[in-house]
Design an enzyme around this catalytic site. Structure first.
Site, mmCIF file in Angstrom:
data_model
loop_
_atom_site.group_PDB
_atom_site.id
_atom_site.type_symbol
_atom_site.label_atom_id
_atom_site.label_comp_id
_atom_site.label_asym_id
_atom_site.label_seq_id
_atom_site.Cartn_x
_atom_site.Cartn_y
_atom_site.Cartn_z
ATOM 1 N N GLU A 110 0.810 -1.217 0.000
ATOM 2 C CA GLU A 110 0.000 0.000 0.000
ATOM 3 C C GLU A 110 0.846 1.272 0.000
ATOM 4 O O GLU A 110 1.984 1.281 0.452
ATOM 5 C CB GLU A 110 -0.940 -0.004 1.197
ATOM 6 C CG GLU A 110 -0.245 -0.086 2.519
ATOM 7 C CD GLU A 110 -1.168 -0.562 3.638
ATOM 8 O OE1 GLU A 110 -2.062 -1.398 3.370
ATOM 9 O OE2 GLU A 110 -0.986 -0.108 4.761
ATOM 10 N N CYS A 123 3.227 8.547 1.106
ATOM 11 C CA CYS A 123 3.828 7.608 2.045
ATOM 12 C C CYS A 123 3.938 6.277 1.327
ATOM 13 O O CYS A 123 2.924 5.710 0.930
ATOM 14 C CB CYS A 123 2.890 7.531 3.253
ATOM 15 S SG CYS A 123 3.312 6.288 4.424
ATOM 16 N N CYS A 130 6.432 -6.800 6.993
ATOM 17 C CA CYS A 130 7.622 -6.360 7.727
ATOM 18 C C CYS A 130 8.002 -7.449 8.723
ATOM 19 O O CYS A 130 7.135 -8.077 9.326
ATOM 20 C CB CYS A 130 7.346 -5.061 8.468
ATOM 21 S SG CYS A 130 8.814 -4.381 9.290
ATOM 22 N N CYS A 134 7.045 -5.123 15.464
ATOM 23 C CA CYS A 134 6.713 -4.144 16.511
ATOM 24 C C CYS A 134 5.288 -4.428 17.001
ATOM 25 O O CYS A 134 4.386 -4.687 16.196
ATOM 26 C CB CYS A 134 6.829 -2.716 15.979
ATOM 27 S SG CYS A 134 8.480 -2.355 15.360
ATOM 28 N N CYS A 137 1.978 -2.403 15.690
ATOM 29 C CA CYS A 137 1.899 -2.092 14.253
ATOM 30 C C CYS A 137 1.192 -3.207 13.481
ATOM 31 O O CYS A 137 1.555 -4.379 13.594
ATOM 32 C CB CYS A 137 3.314 -1.888 13.717
ATOM 33 S SG CYS A 137 3.391 -1.744 11.925
ATOM 34 N N GLY A 181 6.767 -1.869 5.909
ATOM 35 C CA GLY A 181 8.142 -2.350 5.840
ATOM 36 C C GLY A 181 9.159 -1.436 6.484
ATOM 37 O O GLY A 181 8.882 -0.284 6.800
ATOM 38 N N GLU A 182 10.335 -1.997 6.678
ATOM 39 C CA GLU A 182 11.450 -1.255 7.270
ATOM 40 C C GLU A 182 12.434 -0.937 6.139
ATOM 41 O O GLU A 182 13.155 -1.829 5.663
ATOM 42 C CB GLU A 182 12.104 -2.104 8.372
ATOM 43 C CG GLU A 182 13.439 -1.601 8.870
ATOM 44 C CD GLU A 182 13.462 -0.129 9.243
ATOM 45 O OE1 GLU A 182 12.595 0.332 9.995
ATOM 46 O OE2 GLU A 182 14.369 0.581 8.771
ATOM 47 N N SER A 211 12.043 6.582 7.056
ATOM 48 C CA SER A 211 11.666 6.326 8.450
ATOM 49 C C SER A 211 12.184 4.952 8.858
ATOM 50 O O SER A 211 11.960 3.967 8.156
ATOM 51 C CB SER A 211 10.149 6.372 8.583
ATOM 52 O OG SER A 211 9.760 6.082 9.910
ATOM 53 N N SER A 234 11.744 6.062 14.504
ATOM 54 C CA SER A 234 10.575 5.669 15.284
ATOM 55 C C SER A 234 11.062 5.333 16.689
ATOM 56 O O SER A 234 11.546 4.241 16.947
ATOM 57 C CB SER A 234 9.895 4.474 14.623
ATOM 58 O OG SER A 234 9.333 4.895 13.394
ATOM 59 N N HIS A 236 9.435 6.055 20.058
ATOM 60 C CA HIS A 236 8.330 5.476 20.846
ATOM 61 C C HIS A 236 8.588 5.293 22.332
ATOM 62 O O HIS A 236 7.657 5.035 23.092
ATOM 63 C CB HIS A 236 7.837 4.148 20.249
ATOM 64 C CG HIS A 236 7.519 4.227 18.791
ATOM 65 N ND1 HIS A 236 6.785 5.259 18.246
ATOM 66 C CD2 HIS A 236 7.853 3.424 17.750
ATOM 67 C CE1 HIS A 236 6.675 5.076 16.941
ATOM 68 N NE2 HIS A 236 7.324 3.977 16.617
ATOM 69 N N CYS A 353 -0.511 2.419 9.097
ATOM 70 C CA CYS A 353 0.500 1.507 8.601
ATOM 71 C C CYS A 353 -0.006 0.060 8.498
ATOM 72 O O CYS A 353 -0.281 -0.591 9.492
ATOM 73 C CB CYS A 353 1.665 1.614 9.582
ATOM 74 S SG CYS A 353 3.073 0.620 9.253
HETATM 75 N N1 SAH Z 1 9.370 0.644 9.498
HETATM 76 C C1 SAH Z 1 9.524 2.040 9.523
HETATM 77 C C2 SAH Z 1 8.594 2.776 8.587
HETATM 78 C C3 SAH Z 1 7.184 2.278 8.491
HETATM 79 S S1 SAH Z 1 6.191 2.461 9.945
HETATM 80 C C4 SAH Z 1 9.382 2.573 10.933
HETATM 81 O O1 SAH Z 1 8.931 1.830 11.794
HETATM 82 O O2 SAH Z 1 9.764 3.707 11.148
HETATM 83 C C5 SAH Z 1 5.759 4.173 9.843
HETATM 84 C C6 SAH Z 1 5.353 4.786 11.146
HETATM 85 O O3 SAH Z 1 4.050 4.354 11.552
HETATM 86 C C7 SAH Z 1 6.291 4.436 12.301
HETATM 87 O O4 SAH Z 1 6.679 5.587 13.006
HETATM 88 C C8 SAH Z 1 5.429 3.537 13.136
HETATM 89 O O5 SAH Z 1 5.850 3.556 14.448
HETATM 90 C C9 SAH Z 1 4.045 4.112 12.935
HETATM 91 N N2 SAH Z 1 2.975 3.213 13.321
HETATM 92 C C10 SAH Z 1 2.883 1.888 13.108
HETATM 93 N N3 SAH Z 1 1.754 1.392 13.607
HETATM 94 C C11 SAH Z 1 1.075 2.424 14.155
HETATM 95 C C12 SAH Z 1 -0.191 2.547 14.833
HETATM 96 N N4 SAH Z 1 -0.961 1.483 15.032
HETATM 97 N N5 SAH Z 1 -0.572 3.767 15.270
HETATM 98 C C13 SAH Z 1 0.225 4.845 15.047
HETATM 99 N N6 SAH Z 1 1.418 4.798 14.417
HETATM 100 C C14 SAH Z 1 1.843 3.590 13.986
HETATM 101 FE FE1 SF4 Z 2 7.888 -2.749 10.661
HETATM 102 FE FE2 SF4 Z 2 7.843 -0.100 11.125
HETATM 103 FE FE3 SF4 Z 2 5.685 -1.631 11.635
HETATM 104 FE FE4 SF4 Z 2 7.850 -1.850 13.174
HETATM 105 S S1 SF4 Z 2 6.545 -0.037 12.948
HETATM 106 S S2 SF4 Z 2 6.658 -3.562 12.333
HETATM 107 S S3 SF4 Z 2 9.487 -1.550 11.686
HETATM 108 S S4 SF4 Z 2 6.595 -1.242 9.629
#
Ligand code: SAH
Ligand code: SF4
Length: 378
Positions: A110, A123, A130, A134, A137, A181-182, A211, A234, A236, A353
């Site tokens: 997406e 984005c 991924c 996390c 996510c 994805g990362e 990111s 990221s 957190h 995400c």
């Molecule tokens: N993998 C990379 C980029 C993709 S995630 C990373 O983690 O940075 C993009 C952003 O969305 C990250 O900052 C992640 O922490 C955030 N994210 C993921 N799941 C989320 C959720 N359920 N609510 C709010 N932000 C979220």
């Molecule tokens: Fe992957 Fe980013 Fe989601 Fe973590 S927050 S699982 S690194 S996409």
């Protein structure tokens, strides 16, 4: 888990033709020069083709109407230029538009267009799924599919830009690698994709942000690139133990080393660092964490995005209460740190995400993919 595919190949087909968007602009020019020379064509044909690709966002050689039909057919035999199928386009009431792309092997990926003021940010995704796992996510819960190839990353940009044009909308001003994805776990494809977006499509490096959840070797590689791409970490949590509960990768790349790598990135000159802080109620929003976050951000000159947690199917966590978010914002402000609270965008279309894909997988396969292992080697 699928085997890693070459950043230039397709994960699925044995098509030997190179995809033109998987080539760096210099390489593409060279290959086109060789192709045209071998066919006895004048060199200006090369400029015509590159113009069609980078300026007019052509998705087929048929569109290149100032080239003779025989030349379009010869290009078609030598190269690929196509794009993934559109699986779904969802429009949010707030103007956010989400595309779900179906790759040739069926993987769903997406990308999201997010208008805000005079900006229109795309984005995009760097992997199908991924592997980082996390806990907050949706993409993490969906597990890892495979790496995206260079062209699969770049075509998200091209197709989105075309969609905007066809719908009479303003053009993309910024790109963030914040979809699925990362990105720094797929550096073989992400580095060239950055070059193609920057040098080919002419998007300024400072308008492109990668990111990461904290892949230190990737941060170092980005720091030594001459272009000033932005970096979002990221974070957190400003404390290791809590961060490790949210982000398995913390155990491999612990916070003190990560902050050191960010210092190197900052010292490489003129680069923007952003902290992403997803605020989860009673998980990482204790008032005493705010000054620690402020100190880390101040030291690096980082901008902080406070993002209310977007609830996901496999978790019963909730977003932080507004007064907690405001407490964090004020603490940052008083410490001289620039911060913004990011209102969730496109909630009505599951634009967080990985969510649209997670839902589509449920519809298509009946259940999400099994969760990936938690130890990730990159
Ligand atoms: N993998 C990379 C980029 C993709 S995630 C990373 O983690 O940075 C993009 C952003 O969305 C990250 O900052 C992640 O922490 C955030 N994210 C993921 N799941 C989320 C959720 N359920 N609510 C709010 N932000 C979220
Ligand atoms: Fe992957 Fe980013 Fe989601 Fe973590 S927050 S699982 S690194 S996409």
């Amino acid at each position: 888990m699928a085997a890693e595919n070459s950043p230039r190949g397709k994960g699925d087909t044995a098509d030997p033709r190179p995809h033109l968007l998987a080539l760096l602009p210099d390489e593409m020019e060279l290959r086109l020069q060789e192709h045209m020379a071998a066919r006895g064509q004048p060199t200006y044909r090369v400029g015509q083709v590159t113009e069609w690709i980078y300026r007019h966002l052509a998705t087929s050689f048929d569109e290149m109407t100032n080239l003779p039909v025989a030349e379009r057919e010869a290009l078609e035999r030598a190269f690929r230029i196509g794009q993934p199928e559109t699986h779904t386009v969802s429009r949010s009431a707030d103007g956010t538009v989400k595309h779900l792309w179906r790759m040739a092997d069926g993987e769903l990926v997406e990308s999201v267009l997010i208008p805000a003021g005079d900006r229109l940010t795309l984005c995009l995704s760097s992997q199908a799924g991924c592997a980082m796992g996390c806990t907050f996510c949706a993409t993490g819960w969906g597990g890892f599919g495979r790496q995206l190839t260079i062209d699969e990353i770049v075509t998200q940009y091209r197709s989105s830009a075309r969609w905007l044009e066809e719908n009479g909308r303003e053009p993309i001003t910024n790109v963030v690698f914040m979809g699925m994805g990362e990105p720094l776990a797929n550096r073989k494809a992400v580095h060239p994709a950055l070059t193609v977006l920057n040098q080919g499509f002419g998007l300024g490096a400072r308008r492109i942000t990668v990111s990461t959840v904290g892949v230190i070797p990737g941060i170092r590689e980005l720091a030594v690139r001459p272009e000033q791409f932005g970096l979002a970490l990221s974070l957190h949590s400003p404390v290791e133990e809590l961060r490790a509960q949210l982000i398995p990768l913390e155990k491999r790349y612990p916070l003190p080393r990560l902050l050191e790598a960010l210092r190197e990135f900052r010292d490489a000159g003129g680069r923007r660092i952003t902290f992403e802080y997803t605020m989860i109620r009673d998980v990482n929003d204790a008032p005493e964490l705010a000054p620690l976050l402020a100190e880390q951000a101040r030291e690096l000159g980082a901008f902080v995005n406070l993002i209310p947690f977007n609830p996901i199917p496999d978790q019963d966590w909730l977003p932080s209460r507004p007064d907690r978010i405001e407490h964090f914002r004020r603490t940052l402000d008083e410490a001289g740190v620039s911060a913004a609270v990011r209102e969730p965008r496109g909630r009505d279309i599951d634009a967080a995400c990985g969510q649209l894909r997670a839902n589509a997988l449920v519809q298509i396969e009946g259940r999400p993919r099994p969760r990936a292992g938690r130890t990730v080697v990159t």
